[in-house]
Design an enzyme around this catalytic site. Structure first.
Site, PDB file in Angstrom:
ATOM      1  CB  SER A  74      -0.924  -0.074   1.220  1.00  0.00           C
ATOM      2  OG  SER A  74      -1.783   1.010   1.269  1.00  0.00           O
ATOM      3  CG  ASP A 298      -3.355   3.860  -0.987  1.00  0.00           C
ATOM      4  OD1 ASP A 298      -4.015   3.593  -2.011  1.00  0.00           O
ATOM      5  OD2 ASP A 298      -3.313   3.101  -0.004  1.00  0.00           O
ATOM      6  CG  ASP A 302      -6.388   0.350  -0.396  1.00  0.00           C
ATOM      7  OD1 ASP A 302      -5.604   1.315  -0.351  1.00  0.00           O
ATOM      8  OD2 ASP A 302      -6.310  -0.629   0.376  1.00  0.00           O
ATOM      9  NE  ARG A 522      -5.919   3.305  16.824  1.00  0.00           N
ATOM     10  CZ  ARG A 522      -5.124   3.145  15.759  1.00  0.00           C
ATOM     11  NH1 ARG A 522      -4.527   4.188  15.180  1.00  0.00           N
ATOM     12  NH2 ARG A 522      -4.914   1.945  15.262  1.00  0.00           N
ATOM     13  CB  SER A 524       0.381   2.424  15.500  1.00  0.00           C
ATOM     14  OG  SER A 524       0.567   1.691  14.316  1.00  0.00           O
TER      15      SER A 524
HETATM   16  C1  16G Z   1      -4.250  -0.442   8.122  1.00  0.00           C
HETATM   17  C2  16G Z   1      -5.726  -0.477   7.827  1.00  0.00           C
HETATM   18  C3  16G Z   1      -6.276   0.924   7.718  1.00  0.00           C
HETATM   19  C4  16G Z   1      -5.976   1.692   8.981  1.00  0.00           C
HETATM   20  C5  16G Z   1      -4.498   1.651   9.277  1.00  0.00           C
HETATM   21  C6  16G Z   1      -4.271   2.201  10.656  1.00  0.00           C
HETATM   22  C7  16G Z   1      -6.880  -2.101   6.454  1.00  0.00           C
HETATM   23  C8  16G Z   1      -6.983  -2.745   5.109  1.00  0.00           C
HETATM   24  N1  16G Z   1      -5.963  -1.161   6.567  1.00  0.00           N
HETATM   25  O1  16G Z   1      -3.531   0.105   7.062  1.00  0.00           O
HETATM   26  O2  16G Z   1      -7.656   0.818   7.549  1.00  0.00           O
HETATM   27  O3  16G Z   1      -6.383   3.027   8.864  1.00  0.00           O
HETATM   28  O4  16G Z   1      -4.063   0.305   9.291  1.00  0.00           O
HETATM   29  O5  16G Z   1      -2.938   2.114  10.982  1.00  0.00           O
HETATM   30  O6  16G Z   1      -7.591  -2.446   7.391  1.00  0.00           O
HETATM   31  P1  16G Z   1      -2.466   2.348  12.461  1.00  0.00           P
HETATM   32  O7  16G Z   1      -3.066   1.249  13.317  1.00  0.00           O
HETATM   33  O8  16G Z   1      -0.989   2.313  12.393  1.00  0.00           O
HETATM   34  O9  16G Z   1      -2.987   3.689  12.887  1.00  0.00           O
HETATM   35 ZN    ZN Z   2      -3.702   1.132   0.284  1.00  0.00          ZN
END
Ligand code: 16G
Ligand code: ZN
Length: 559
Positions: A74, A298, A302, A522, A524
């Site tokens: 991604s 991106d 998606d 939160r 990550s």
């Molecule tokens: C992943 C998730 C996305 C979310 C991101 C948060 C999918 C397909 N992708 O890329 O939706 O916004 O994680 O990242 O579920 P973080 O937990 O590091 O904030």
């Molecule tokens: Zn993506």
């Protein structure tokens, strides 16, 4: 049972990269199937992709269906890659199978045969009896890659993994993640679309063109069909270029930028969202036409954000039209059609829901509640949670602020709207709109086409889209590196911290110092950091609040 002879280049010990180097993985190194599947530096992935494809073949046999394997990282840098599996209806992998995937990937080379044999016993009875009765016709593994150099090599690892169980392997080449999801659904439901690139282009652009013909621009319309798209130097460039061949220039006039440079480098939806800056090749000279409409994909297309230069292009600051604003735009359009329908058929109503995460701008949430008269559902971060919650409605609109989102439709919607060749214009609009949308997963191409249709329907310019809905509250996101993010535990859709003890109280005290404020912390799910999100009445106060919360986290991290 599968023949379990593992080619050495796809074992932990012999794991071989696309440059031919052996990059061994320690036998006890542990991995977890996260929100994005498995995602790492590309050299770690050959043995992971191989095992994932084997697992996909098992799932394909169990369900006698096509299962997807998408190889992408991604918005991550070009050196990374990743793999995730897609279930038959084009949805993300079921949670139970995420656990299986984690188990199978974590096995040492020596234990792998035993782990797999034990695991096969779990589903053996049902699927073996189907095999014995000759009922396995549709099992296949459908695999796509994005534009990374490591992609073709990992595609071969997937092919080898699927071959272990002798399951048909379909290489669909370089595709966006949503195209892979769409193809998997199309393989399993042939009436949905032809399972080819062209089938996807035809279905989505076909619905767009029909809906365009039915859409009347209002008098005094300020809609502009011109748009510049930042392709993040990713898969959006070649695939969207092909999709656009199906759409006449008078309908939509799109210029693509960032097509062949370094993937996700200084560009792409993630960069634009976090930096709130114009991407590379968008900083215009002061004499350029003012504030053209722009959008950014991106790396695997998606996610989408719209944006424009803020206060004169030369400063490079971008004004964002993010996932929340796209969701509210879609919901406003759908509500208009639904209200007409409900007035004529009150007993057969269709229920629309809107799903957001804690990152949704507070103003968007208020707008949905007060103007659309819908109570938004707030769920934890991760597309899976949004998709699941949205599926409870006849029309479930979901978006993350970062631009990942789509709309899902119920069976009731199918029977009332799609199967009923109604002459009523608002129902036909809803029908076609639901076909422009890629309901399997957030899709930058489909969301772009849907956005343009709705802007045209309302006759809106970017200014109108900005001013007629709501004004964003100033907000900031800060990444705070920590030694161990697992000590941070949240509840209430990640808006309240329950661990470490006492931390939420300190957050509340800081938040109480500012007007119109809101904040949360939160861990990550994708990096070893904690994320701070803050809103307040002014940008200055927002930064102050963010900074003080960063200090709160650091004081714990170092305690
Ligand atoms: C992943 C998730 C996305 C979310 C991101 C948060 C999918 C397909 N992708 O890329 O939706 O916004 O994680 O990242 O579920 P973080 O937990 O590091 O904030
Ligand atoms: Zn993506």
């Amino acid at each position: 049972m599968a023949n379990l002879e593992f080619p050495p280049q796809y074992t932990r010990a012999g794991n071989t990269t696309h440059t031919g180097e052996v990059h061994s993985i320690p036998q006890d190194e542990q991995f977890a199937y996260g929100t994005a599947g498995f995602r790492f530096r590309a050299e770690k992935l050959p043995f992971i992709v191989y095992r994932c494809a084997y697992l996909a073949s098992l799932r394909a046999r169990q369900l006698d269906s096509a299962i997807g394997v998408m190889i992408t990282a991604s918005h991550n840098p070009a050196q990374d890659n990743g793999v995730k599996l897609v279930d038959p209806s084009g949805d993300m992998l079921s949670s139970q199978w995420e656990i299986y995937a984690t188990e199978v990937i974590n096995a040492s080379d020596a234990d792998l045969t035993k782990v797999i044999r034990d695991f096969e016993k779990n589903f053996q009875r049902s699927s073996q009896s189907k095999i014995a009765r000759g009922l396995i016709h549709n099992a296949k593994v459908v695999c796509g890659i994005d534009t990374r150099v490591s992609g073709p090599h990992l595609m071969e690892a997937a092919r080898a993994g699927a071959a272990l169980f002798n399951v048909k392997f379909v290489d669909i080449g370089v595709v966006s993640t949503p195209m892979l999801h769409y193809s998997v659904k199309s393989f399993n439901e042939p009436e949905f679309a032809d399972p080819t690139h062209q089938g996807y282009y035809d279905a989505i652009s076909g619905a767009f063109k029909k809906l365009y013909e039915m859409t009347q621009e209002p008098d005094g319309s300020r809609y502009q069909p011109e748009l510049i798209v930042d392709c993040a130097n990713g898969v959006g460039a070649p695939r969207f270029r092909e999709l656009l061949k199906q759409i006449p220039k008078e309908m939509l006039s799109i210029e693509l930028r960032n097509e062949n440079g370094e993937l996700n480098h200084g560009c792409g939806a993630d960069f634009v969202k976090i930096a709130q800056k114009m991407p590379a090749n968008f900083i215009l000279t002061p004499d350029a036409a003012p504030e053209p409409k722009c959008a950014s994909f991106d790396g695997d297309a998606d996610r989408i954000l719209y944006f424009r230069a803020k206060n004169g292009c030369q400063y490079g600051t971008a004004e964002l039209f993010d996932g929340d604003r796209i969701a509210v735009l879609f919901a406003t359009y759908i509500k208009e059609q639904l209200d007409i329908y409900t007035a004529s058929k009150p007993r057969n109503s269709l229920k629309m829901g809107i799903v957001q995460t804690a990152y949704a701008n507070g103003s968007s949430t208020r707008f949905v509640r007060e103007h659309l008269k819908i109570e938004p559902i707030i769920v934890p971060t991760g597309v899976k949670h949004l998709h699941e919650a949205a599926s409870e409605f006849d029309i479930g609109v979901y978006f993350e602020a970062n631009g990942h989102g789509t709309i899902v439709f119920s069976k009731h919607f199918d029977s009332v709207v799609r199967r009923n060749a109604s002459p009523l214009v608002h129902l036909r609009r809803l029908h076609l709109f639901s076909r422009v949308i890629n309901e399997t997963v957030g899709d930058a191409f489909a969301d772009l086409l849907a956005t343009e249709i709705v802007l045209r329907h309302f006759g809106w310019s970017m200014d109108d889209w900005n001013q007629k809905l709501y004004q964003d509250v100033p907000n900031v996101q800060i990444k705070v590196p920590v030694a161990d993010r697992s000590i941070f535990k949240t509840t209430n859709a990640e808006q309240t911290l329950v661990k470490p003890d006492g931390l939420q109280k300190r957050i509340d005290e800081e938040v109480a110092k500012y007007k119109d404020s809101r904040a949360f912390i939160r861990p990550s799910g994708t990096e070893n950091i904690v994320r701070v999100y803050a809103e307040a009445d002014t940008l200055e106060n927002t930064h102050r609040l963010g900074k003080s919360l960063e200090q709160v986290v650091l004081s714990i991290g170092s305690a």
